[in-house]
Design an enzyme around this catalytic site. Structure first.
Site, PDB file in Angstrom:
ATOM      1  N   HIS A  27      58.292  41.873  68.920  1.00 13.37           N
ATOM      2  CA  HIS A  27      58.173  42.495  70.232  1.00 13.37           C
ATOM      3  C   HIS A  27      58.882  43.850  70.219  1.00 13.37           C
ATOM      4  O   HIS A  27      59.562  44.189  69.242  1.00 13.37           O
ATOM      5  CB  HIS A  27      58.766  41.587  71.326  1.00 13.37           C
TER       6      HIS A  27
HETATM    7  P1  TYD Z   1      62.964  36.226  72.348  1.00 13.38           P
HETATM    8  O1  TYD Z   1      63.753  37.452  72.592  1.00 13.38           O
HETATM    9  O2  TYD Z   1      61.497  36.285  72.608  1.00 13.38           O
HETATM   10  O3  TYD Z   1      63.218  35.702  70.864  1.00 13.38           O
HETATM   11  P2  TYD Z   1      62.724  36.233  69.463  1.00 13.38           P
HETATM   12  O4  TYD Z   1      62.050  37.532  69.680  1.00 13.38           O
HETATM   13  O5  TYD Z   1      63.972  36.346  68.663  1.00 13.38           O
HETATM   14  O6  TYD Z   1      61.825  35.237  68.866  1.00 13.38           O
HETATM   15  O7  TYD Z   1      63.611  35.036  73.179  1.00 13.38           O
HETATM   16  C1  TYD Z   1      63.175  33.693  73.001  1.00 13.38           C
HETATM   17  C2  TYD Z   1      63.304  32.983  74.317  1.00 13.38           C
HETATM   18  O8  TYD Z   1      64.675  32.965  74.734  1.00 13.38           O
HETATM   19  C3  TYD Z   1      62.497  33.647  75.429  1.00 13.38           C
HETATM   20  O9  TYD Z   1      61.780  32.649  76.113  1.00 13.38           O
HETATM   21  C4  TYD Z   1      63.522  34.210  76.360  1.00 13.38           C
HETATM   22  C5  TYD Z   1      64.806  33.504  76.023  1.00 13.38           C
HETATM   23  N1  TYD Z   1      65.958  34.431  76.071  1.00 13.38           N
HETATM   24  C6  TYD Z   1      66.787  34.435  77.172  1.00 13.38           C
HETATM   25  O10 TYD Z   1      66.579  33.666  78.147  1.00 13.38           O
HETATM   26  N2  TYD Z   1      67.839  35.294  77.215  1.00 13.38           N
HETATM   27  C7  TYD Z   1      68.096  36.149  76.187  1.00 13.38           C
HETATM   28  O11 TYD Z   1      69.082  36.944  76.246  1.00 13.38           O
HETATM   29  C8  TYD Z   1      67.225  36.149  75.050  1.00 13.38           C
HETATM   30  C9  TYD Z   1      67.454  37.082  73.887  1.00 13.38           C
HETATM   31  C10 TYD Z   1      66.168  35.271  75.021  1.00 13.38           C
END
Ligand code: TYD
Length: 141
Positions: free
Chosen positions: A57
């Site tokens: 992302h």
């Molecule tokens: P995401 O940032 O999409 O993870 P990655 O890109 O590392 O795979 O986050 C995964 C899930 O966690 C998403 O549903 C949102 C949640 N999340 C939070 O609630 N708070 C946060 O600070 C972060 C980083 C993620």
């Protein structure tokens, strides 16, 4: 501002302070040192299964410092024009990721811990979740 900073050439690895001690080292990051942002949030990825990838992302406004607190992994950076891969494998180095950069985290070693210092609290509205949307967003800048 986005168009100026959202270049992978700005996303450099910064050497962090390391206080050496035979009983174990300490690395410190505090507001006002190194970073072009103040830290509002810290999170870390751990128990990452072999072969898994994270990230995939971009953020519209968020600045981040990504650190391998343990083990190693690769960060793929893409500003819509250029790409580069950065390997993080030491806890006293951090990768500065500017807003408007597509990133993927891959090749986690067993037991790796990815520590992230972020400029803002979590906001889903700040995410760009697909690469097509990212390219569209970049072309609108
Ligand atoms: P995401 O940032 O999409 O993870 P990655 O890109 O590392 O795979 O986050 C995964 C899930 O966690 C998403 O549903 C949102 C949640 N999340 C939070 O609630 N708070 C946060 O600070 C972060 C980083 C993620």
């Amino acid at each position: 501002m986005i168009s100026v900073v959202s270049d992978i050439y700005n996303c450099n690895v910064i050497e962090l302070v390391k206080i050496h001690n035979p009983a174990g080292n300490i690395t410190i990051v505090q507001n006002g040192d190194y970073l072009p942002f103040n830290v509002k949030r810290v999170y870390y990825l751990y128990d990452i299964p072999g072969g898994s990838g994270r990230g995939g992302h971009a953020h519209k406004e968020l600045y981040q410092l990504i650190v391998s607190a343990s083990g190693s992994f690769d960060v793929l950076l893409d500003d819509g024009y250029k790409k580069k891969v950065v390997n993080l494998n030491r806890p006293n180095y951090g990768l500065l990721v500017f807003p408007g950069i597509w990133r993927e985290l891959i090749n986690f070693s067993s037991g790796a811990i990815c520590l992230v210092l972020a400029s803002e609290k979590y906001s889903e509205k700040d995410y760009i979740r697909t690469y097509d949307d990212f390219l569209l967003w970049k072309s609108s800048k």
